[in-house]
Design a protein around this motif. Structure first.
Motif, PDB file in Angstrom:
ATOM      1  N   ALA A  91     -13.213  -2.451  -1.215  1.00 11.62           N
ATOM      2  CA  ALA A  91     -13.061  -1.761  -3.006  1.00 11.62           C
ATOM      3  C   ALA A  91     -12.626  -1.114  -2.931  1.00 11.62           C
ATOM      4  CB  ALA A  91     -14.320  -1.460  -2.599  1.00 11.62           C
ATOM      5  N   ALA A  92     -11.765  -0.377  -1.682  1.00 14.61           N
ATOM      6  CA  ALA A  92     -11.405   0.840  -1.664  1.00 14.61           C
ATOM      7  C   ALA A  92      -8.960   0.537  -2.439  1.00 14.61           C
ATOM      8  CB  ALA A  92     -11.357   0.947   0.160  1.00 14.61           C
ATOM      9  N   TYR A  93      -9.151  -0.811  -1.877  1.00 17.20           N
ATOM     10  CA  TYR A  93      -8.266  -1.007  -1.960  1.00 17.20           C
ATOM     11  C   TYR A  93      -7.761  -1.337  -3.623  1.00 17.20           C
ATOM     12  CZ  TYR A  93      -3.121  -3.838  -1.660  1.00 17.20           C
ATOM     13  OH  TYR A  93      -2.419  -4.472  -1.848  1.00 17.20           O
ATOM     14  N   ARG A  94      -8.375  -1.693  -3.812  1.00 16.68           N
ATOM     15  CA  ARG A  94      -8.912  -1.962  -5.565  1.00 16.68           C
ATOM     16  C   ARG A  94      -9.003  -0.292  -6.559  1.00 16.68           C
ATOM     17  NH1 ARG A  94     -14.260  -2.548  -7.622  1.00 16.68           N
ATOM     18  NH2 ARG A  94     -15.045  -0.917  -6.770  1.00 16.68           N
ATOM     19  N   ASP A  95      -9.238   0.905  -5.598  1.00 15.12           N
ATOM     20  CA  ASP A  95      -9.419   1.966  -6.031  1.00 15.12           C
ATOM     21  C   ASP A  95      -7.915   2.442  -5.978  1.00 15.12           C
ATOM     22  OD1 ASP A  95     -11.908   1.710  -6.689  1.00 15.12           O
ATOM     23  OD2 ASP A  95     -12.952   2.989  -5.707  1.00 15.12           O
ATOM     24  N   ARG A  96      -7.273   2.896  -4.416  1.00 17.23           N
ATOM     25  CA  ARG A  96      -6.125   3.194  -4.752  1.00 17.23           C
ATOM     26  C   ARG A  96      -4.525   2.578  -5.541  1.00 17.23           C
ATOM     27  NH1 ARG A  96      -7.724   1.755   0.590  1.00 17.23           N
ATOM     28  NH2 ARG A  96      -6.300   0.387   1.726  1.00 17.23           N
ATOM     29  N   ALA A 105     -16.017  -3.832   1.117  1.00 16.19           N
ATOM     30  CA  ALA A 105     -16.028  -2.580   1.488  1.00 16.19           C
ATOM     31  C   ALA A 105     -14.320  -2.560   1.588  1.00 16.19           C
ATOM     32  CB  ALA A 105     -16.077  -2.047   2.533  1.00 16.19           C
ATOM     33  N   LEU A 106     -12.797  -3.021   2.470  1.00 17.10           N
ATOM     34  CA  LEU A 106     -11.876  -2.981   2.237  1.00 17.10           C
ATOM     35  C   LEU A 106     -11.190  -3.632   0.356  1.00 17.10           C
ATOM     36  CD1 LEU A 106     -11.183  -3.982   5.757  1.00 17.10           C
ATOM     37  CD2 LEU A 106     -11.022  -1.564   5.187  1.00 17.10           C
ATOM     38  N   ASP A 165       0.971  -1.089   0.052  1.00 17.06           N
ATOM     39  CA  ASP A 165      -0.038  -0.253   0.168  1.00 17.06           C
ATOM     40  C   ASP A 165       0.491   1.267  -0.330  1.00 17.06           C
ATOM     41  OD1 ASP A 165      -2.395   1.458   0.074  1.00 17.06           O
ATOM     42  OD2 ASP A 165      -3.496   0.147   1.680  1.00 17.06           O
TER      43      ASP A 165
END
Ligand code: NCD
Ligand code: ZN
Ligand code: ZN
Length: 345
Positions: free
Chosen positions: A54-59, A51-52, A19
């Motif tokens: 999806a957020a990681y995918r976007d990062r 949800a985590l 990350d």
């Protein structure tokens, strides 16, 4: 004339992006070579929910260089408390492609992993019903089991009984390292596949320990004896559709590897395709590289094959000693070596 090999755009079915700064430094290496990659969820804290993920995918998507078409495929980290409804919904929505089983304590950031597969039997039953693949780090962790035996013992104690109980479950036996794993996958049904890393095709345990300890050759499962490396080369290049490309690229900063207690993981993303194609060429199996790199994985996962092609050229290149890893440098696999192939840009 320069020898070339053109193939359908490949995918990487197992890797670690981390990350933050490290992620931003490493994602371009993978996006340059692969159309998609299965992203492992062992962040700290781990990616345990839709949800985590999806957020990681976007990062990750935000770290892909402009003009490159690359899709991260997300996984959820299973824990003793995983919520089957959330995973099923995430798979239905397309946020999750698979779920990952880390036996607690088996590898990097696995402390929150599953302490006993019996604790996730409800989750696994639902996954089997809906055809959601389970990715498995296949090693037992008991202190009385020798580290070189941990994969083979995992097959007997955990994996074989699990598949017997849930014969429909799709399982990817990740980063296999032993002849026993090859024999198990070969003897199993079409719902059992395996990824094979470049390092386990190139190195055996002597490469880690002879002439001095080589922290950059250390990953988990640890490389085994030569007979196992040869079995893996035969599995990868032999034409079986059960084996596919999964680099397990696992970046750790140099100082975390060259340490009193060095981290497990080999960063092979910068020259992954060139590393694999060397093996296929040495085995006289260049005609089988496309199936391993670009076809067997999507077919196993039930995903479309990629459109478009890439070309590899037989042009020598030297792998740098270090690459940018964000906050600190990372030593890549094959550092300082000359590879005889190059991805044409
Ligand atoms: C991986 C990592 O560093 O995240 N390390 C490794 O040695 N392979 C974890 C894993 O895939 O087991
Ligand atoms: Zn693993
Ligand atoms: Zn991994």
């Amino acid at each position: 004339m320069t020898q070339t090999l053109t193939l359908r755009r490949p995918d990487d079915w197992h890797l670690h992006f981390r990350d933050g700064d490290t992620m931003r430094a490493v994602v371009p290496h993978t996006a340059r070579q692969f159309a998609r990659a299965i992203v492992m969820p062992n962040l700290s804290p781990p990616v345990t929910t839709s949800a985590l993920a999806a957020a990681y995918r976007d990062r990750i998507t935000a770290a892909v260089p402009e003009g490159i078409d690359f899709t991260p495929l997300m996984t959820a980290y299973l824990t003793d408390q995983s919520d089957p409804d959330d995973l099923v919904a995430g798979f239905a929505d397309g946020v999750l492609t698979a779920a990952k089983l880390y036996p607690a304590g088996a590898t990097t950031n696995s402390a929150h992993g599953v302490t006993d597969v019996a604790n996730i039997s409800g989750v696994l039953e639902r996954m089997a019903q809906i055809g959601m693949p389970l990715c498995v780090h296949g090693e037992v962790t008991h202190s009385d089991i020798d580290i070189f035996d941990r994969e083979a013992v995992f097959i007997d104690r955990i994996l074989a009984p699990l598949i017997e109980r849930l014969p429909e479950l799709k399982v990817v036996f990740e980063h296999i390292t032993t002849r026993q794993a090859v024999e198990f996958v070969d003897a199993s049904g079409a719902n059992i596949g395996a990824t094979i890393t470049p390092q386990h095709l190139h190195i055996n345990r002597n490469d880690i320990l002879v002439g001095g300890i080589r922290p950059h050759m250390y990953c988990l499962p640890v490389a085994k004896r030569e007979e196992h490396r040869l079995a893996l080369r035969e599995a990868a290049t032999g034409g079986s559709t059960k084996y596919f490309l999964g680099t397990d690229s696992a970046p750790h900063h140099r100082h975390d590897k060259e340490s009193d207690c060095g981290c497990a993981g080999i960063f092979n993303a910068p020259h992954a395709l060139e590393s694999y194609i060397t093996v296929f060429e040495e085995e006289g199996a260049l005609d089988r590289f496309e199936a391993f790199a670009s076809e067997n994985g999507p077919k196993f996962y039930g995903l479309p094959l990629n459109e478009g092609e890439i070309m590899l050229e037989k042009v020598a290149q030297q792998v740098p000693a270090t690459v940018n890893g964000g906050a600190a440098e990372i030593v890549p696999f094959h550092a300082g070596e000359t590879l005889s192939w190059q991805l044409a840009s």
